[in-house]
Design a protein around this motif. Structure first.
Motif, PDB file in Angstrom:
ATOM      1  N   ARG A 138       0.481 -14.278  24.901  1.00 28.05           N
ATOM      2  CA  ARG A 138      -0.907 -14.313  24.425  1.00 28.05           C
ATOM      3  C   ARG A 138      -1.832 -13.888  25.562  1.00 28.05           C
ATOM      4  N   CYS A 197      -6.621 -29.390  26.974  1.00 29.28           N
ATOM      5  CA  CYS A 197      -6.896 -29.231  28.408  1.00 29.28           C
ATOM      6  C   CYS A 197      -6.022 -28.104  28.951  1.00 29.28           C
ATOM      7  N   GLY A 198      -6.044 -26.969  28.233  1.00 32.64           N
ATOM      8  CA  GLY A 198      -5.300 -25.788  28.662  1.00 32.64           C
ATOM      9  C   GLY A 198      -6.235 -24.839  29.385  1.00 32.64           C
ATOM     10  N   GLN A 199      -5.998 -23.540  29.172  1.00 30.56           N
ATOM     11  CA  GLN A 199      -6.805 -22.507  29.851  1.00 30.56           C
ATOM     12  C   GLN A 199      -8.293 -22.713  29.599  1.00 30.56           C
ATOM     13  N   MET A 200      -8.639 -22.899  28.339  1.00 34.08           N
ATOM     14  CA  MET A 200     -10.054 -22.980  27.955  1.00 34.08           C
ATOM     15  C   MET A 200     -10.619 -24.380  28.203  1.00 34.08           C
ATOM     16  N   SER A 218      -4.970 -34.035  25.959  1.00 36.21           N
ATOM     17  CA  SER A 218      -3.911 -33.045  25.746  1.00 36.21           C
ATOM     18  C   SER A 218      -2.731 -33.724  25.052  1.00 36.21           C
ATOM     19  N   ARG A 219      -1.703 -32.920  24.758  1.00 38.44           N
ATOM     20  CA  ARG A 219      -0.534 -33.464  24.066  1.00 38.44           C
ATOM     21  C   ARG A 219       0.319 -34.270  25.047  1.00 38.44           C
ATOM     22  N   SER A 220       0.631 -33.633  26.190  1.00 38.15           N
ATOM     23  CA  SER A 220       1.422 -34.317  27.212  1.00 38.15           C
ATOM     24  C   SER A 220       0.505 -34.621  28.393  1.00 38.15           C
ATOM     25  N   GLU A 229       0.102 -29.822  13.854  1.00 39.05           N
ATOM     26  CA  GLU A 229      -0.371 -31.138  14.311  1.00 39.05           C
ATOM     27  C   GLU A 229      -1.886 -31.226  14.412  1.00 39.05           C
ATOM     28  N   LEU A 260     -15.096 -24.897  18.956  1.00 40.50           N
ATOM     29  CA  LEU A 260     -15.001 -23.546  19.513  1.00 40.50           C
ATOM     30  C   LEU A 260     -13.583 -22.997  19.364  1.00 40.50           C
ATOM     31  N   ASP A 297     -18.458 -22.430  15.976  1.00 42.53           N
ATOM     32  CA  ASP A 297     -18.272 -21.002  16.302  1.00 42.53           C
ATOM     33  C   ASP A 297     -17.229 -20.367  15.404  1.00 42.53           C
ATOM     34  N   ALA A 317     -15.949 -16.896  23.079  1.00 40.23           N
ATOM     35  CA  ALA A 317     -15.246 -16.234  24.187  1.00 40.23           C
ATOM     36  C   ALA A 317     -14.519 -15.027  23.616  1.00 40.23           C
ATOM     37  N   TYR A 327       1.964 -22.753  20.062  1.00 42.47           N
ATOM     38  CA  TYR A 327       0.926 -22.255  20.970  1.00 42.47           C
ATOM     39  C   TYR A 327       1.537 -21.908  22.324  1.00 42.47           C
TER      40      TYR A 327
END
Ligand code: NAP
Ligand code: GLV
Length: 310
Positions: A86, A141-144, A163-165, A201, A223, A249, A276, A310
């Motif tokens: 991605r 709480c990933g890239q974005m 986050s998930r983990s 999920e 977003l 958005d 974005a 993802y």
């Protein structure tokens, strides 16, 4: 290598991408119309129509120009076993952080209400709230999400992320994960910013149970993807004052139909999926680097876990 460019494009967009990618990958051959389907090595895609990647026996990489791959993964004809990468681009993360900051700042300082007052020619000063008294929860709480949380900390907000983990620590951000973490964070949240990927999920996560776990009068900012939101639950929560405002958005149906209730709702702010955008200037290079990695047999970057979604 033979490269296929496939997508759902706005006018002029396909040609602009073709030009930028050709410049970044001068030693490879671009095929825009599948006329050489059997020998296509990699596809560079932007939400291609379902079926676009069927019947390509030599395909070894699907490189998305979009960050979110939910629509791509939703194509039942997507060839199994071909790696999907991605778009992960610092320029896109920065744009998302700006949008999150604008939305949170506008909510904290009542700028959406002042804009409404201007339309009514009404002069009325509202109580001024402080950023350090305002709690923001970022879902994802990933890239974005991490970039947005970081920006919000810089502006003085109390910031939590979910986050998930368990996620790596981020200065000034209270980290939460799993169902228990969300349940603990929601009652302390003034504004919730959704930056989750759309998966089985997370679909519908922005619905009545989550809204009811927030303090009365909290706001939400979506977003990520329209299908995260249960639209009827949002309207009901706004009507009864459980939520004070929503900044949206992304929508279940895009473009948002002109008859949709969200357009004219006094406490909904609508953006046209512009939080974005992929930045062609940097993203073409990032996609090209992965194509060159494939050609050279080097490890591929930004791979999607199909099982997780993802
Ligand atoms: P990412 O790097 O893959 O990060 C995803 C985050 O969500 C991770 O922290 C992940 O947790 C968390 N997560 C996933 N499933 C979860 C669950 N069930 N419960 C709790 N947390 C969960 O994704 P990204 O690059 O930040 O992008 C996020 C989304 O933004 C995209 O998928 C896309 O939908 C959206 N987007 C929107 C725009 C726009 O213009 N509106 C532009 C680009 C992207 P773990 O770390 O534990 O896996
Ligand atoms: C935009 O929504 C993206 O996923 O890149």
């Amino acid at each position: 290598m033979n490269l296929l460019l496939a997508g759902t494009w706005d006018p002029g967009e396909e040609d602009a991408w073709a030009q930028a990618l050709r410049a970044a990958l001068p030693n490879h051959r671009f095929v825009q119309r599948r006329e050489h389907a059997p020998s296509i090595d990699a596809a560079i895609v932007a939400n291609p129509p379902p079926g676009s990647l069927q019947g390509l026996p030599s395909l070894r990489l699907i490189q998305s120009l979009w960050a979110g791959v939910d629509r791509l993964l939703g194509d039942a004809t997507l060839p199994a076993g071909v790696p999907i990468a991605r778009m992960v681009d610092p320029a896109m993360n920065a744009a998302m952080a700006e949008t999150a900051l604008w939305a949170v700042l506008s909510l904290q300082r009542d700028f959406f209400r002042y804009a409404a007052q201007q339309r009514e020619r009404r002069w009325q000063v509202l109580p001024q709230r402080r950023a350090d008294e305002w709690s923001v929860l970022v879902l994802g709480c990933g890239q974005m999400g991490r970039g947005a949380a970081r920006r919000l900390v810089q502006m003085g907000y109390r910031v939590a992320a979910w986050s998930r983990s368990a996620a790596a620590a981020e200065a000034g951000v209270a980290m939460h994960h799993g169902a228990g973490g969300l349940a603990a964070a929601l009652p302390r949240t003034d504004v919730l910013v959704n930056l989750l990927p759309l998966t089985d999920e997370t679909r519908g996560i922005l619905g009545a149970p989550l809204f009811d776990a927030l303090p009365a009068g909290a706001a939400i900012v979506n977003l990520a993807r329209g299908a995260h939101l249960v639209e009827a639950d949002l309207l009901a929560a706004l009507d009864r004052g459980q939520l004070s405002h929503a900044v949206l958005d992304v929508f279940a149906q895009e473009p948002l139909p002109s008859s949709h209730a969200f357009w004219s709702h006094p406490r909904i702010t609508v953006l046209p999926h512009a939080a974005a955008q992929t930045d062609l200037r940097s993203a073409a290079r990032i996609a090209a680097d992965n194509i060159e990695a494939l050609a050279a047999g080097r490890p591929l970057a930004n791979l999607v876990d199909r099982g997780r979604g993802y």
